[in-house]
Enzyme design. Structure first.
Site, short mmCIF file in Angstrom:
data_model
loop_
_atom_site.label_atom_id
_atom_site.label_comp_id
_atom_site.label_asym_id
_atom_site.label_seq_id
_atom_site.Cartn_x
_atom_site.Cartn_y
_atom_site.Cartn_z
N HIS A 199 0.84 -1.20 0.00
CA HIS A 199 0.00 0.00 0.00
C HIS A 199 0.87 1.25 0.00
CE1 HIS A 199 -2.78 2.90 2.15
NE2 HIS A 199 -3.51 2.51 1.12
N HIS A 249 -1.05 10.09 -3.50
CA HIS A 249 -2.34 9.71 -2.94
C HIS A 249 -3.37 10.83 -2.98
CE1 HIS A 249 -5.37 9.13 0.23
NE2 HIS A 249 -5.37 7.89 -0.22
O1 G3P Z 1 -6.67 1.46 -2.73
C1 G3P Z 1 -6.85 0.76 -1.55
C2 G3P Z 1 -6.72 1.76 -0.49
O2 G3P Z 1 -5.51 2.39 -0.78
C3 G3P Z 1 -7.84 2.74 -0.57
O3 G3P Z 1 -7.63 3.78 0.27
O4 G3P Z 1 -7.26 6.14 0.58
O5 G3P Z 1 -5.38 4.57 0.89
O6 G3P Z 1 -6.22 5.07 -1.38
P1 G3P Z 1 -6.56 4.93 0.06
CA CA Z 2 -5.19 3.55 -2.84
#
Ligand code: G3P
Ligand code: CA
Length: 312
Positions: A26, A68
């Site tokens: 992530h 992000h």
């Molecule tokens: O894409 C999965 C997760 O990353 C979604 O939340 O806000 O971290 O992009 P975010």
């Molecule tokens: Ca994401």
């Protein structure tokens, strides 16, 4: 021999495409290094991640960057480099800056721009290091380069961020992304790529109007009839290959909610987000205990984590 290693060997022998469980880094190994930097991606790669995630937003001149937030406030030094370039709400939007301007920014560990304090105090220190934002194309070249030098086949997992908002701003993020994916050879469900988005209408558009033949994942944040009813799940299974719900939708404590079973019944993979060792639900001893529960008892197919080494 670990269960994961054994399953990888069996999957290889059977010619299966997907490692199980699938570990999705992530924003890279963002638990250890500033998110979405190539350093964080390299560490995730070395820690054995199967896929590296790219959140995508656009610059003023239409360049896809791996970032992000649509704003630059919490992860860069934009406020000191470009004073006066914020909007009326006080935020600095990537879409108001050219790629030439953005590429000169320093990336910092995520912080609260109001206080300057780290969002995750036990992680990499804020203000240390010389990290840069990368374009989507640069990051793909980096990963494909590592795949060549290691012989592995680590995949990409791009997220279309705020598609409708980008269109209001006069830009088409999905179209820009598909052009880059095509240039680097990602086109079918056999290719190691999942495209993810929170906007179901955009996923439908990708599948129909834009003709994307590769894999799609619907992200969800809270309760939605798309997941909560069997009709909803059957409907989305005609468009997407998997779902990416928040972890809270998978289980209450150690009791699975049944979502994984219901999704599997209609052929959908389940990749919830985001396993962070700093934010474990009650009743789990540590991140490994939670990982074991999610993959072996709740039976998710994979998961997003800031700590890709957690499955090792
Ligand atoms: O894409 C999965 C997760 O990353 C979604 O939340 O806000 O971290 O992009 P975010
Ligand atoms: Ca994401």
């Amino acid at each position: 021999m670990s269960l994961r290693l054994l399953s990888l060997i069996i999957a290889g022998a059977l010619g299966a495409a997907e490692p199980s469980p699938t570990i999705i880094a992530h924003r890279g190994a963002s638990g250890y290094l500033p998110e979405h930097t190539l350093a964080a991606k390299a560490l995730a790669y070395a820690q054995g991640a199967d896929y590296l995630e790219q959140d995508l937003v656009l610059t003023k001149d239409g360049v896809l960057i791996v970032q992000h937030d649509v704003t630059l406030d919490s992860t860069t030094d934009v406020a000191t480099r470009f004073p006066g370039r914020q909007r009326a709400n006080g935020s600095f939007y990537a879409i108001d800056f050219t790629w030439a301007e953005i590429r000169g920014l320093r990336v910092l560990e995520r912080f609260n721009p109001k206080t300057g304090k780290a969002v995750y105090p036990r992680r990499f220190p804020v203000g240390v290091g010389e990290f840069r934002i990368n374009t989507f194309a640069e990051e793909i070249e980096f990963i494909q380069g590592l795949n060549k030098s290691t012989g592995r086949k680590v995949g990409i997992y791009p997220e279309v961020k705020l598609a409708a908002w980008h269109r209001q701003e006069g830009q088409d993020l999905s179209k820009a992304m598909l052009a880059v994916l095509a240039r680097y050879g990602y086109a079918t469900k056999e290719d190691p790529c999942y495209v993810q988005c929170f906007e179901y209408a955009e996923l439908q558009r990708l599948r129909s109007e834009l003709g994307w033949k590769g894999r799609l994942v619907l992200l969800t944040g809270g309760k939605t009839p798309l997941l909560d009813t069997d009709d909803g799940l059957q409907g989305i299974a005609k468009v997407v290959d998997g779902i990416g719900p928040a972890l809270a939708a998978i289980a209450e404590g150690r009791k699975p909610t049944g979502l994984v079973e219901r999704a599997h019944a209609v052929g959908l993979k389940v990749h919830p987000y985001t396993l962070r060792t700093e934010a474990l639900p009650k009743g789990f001893a540590d991140g490994r205990d939670y990982f074991r529960f999610l993959t072996q008892e709740a039976k998710v197919d994979g998961l997003f984590t800031d700590f890709p080494d957690i499955g090792r």
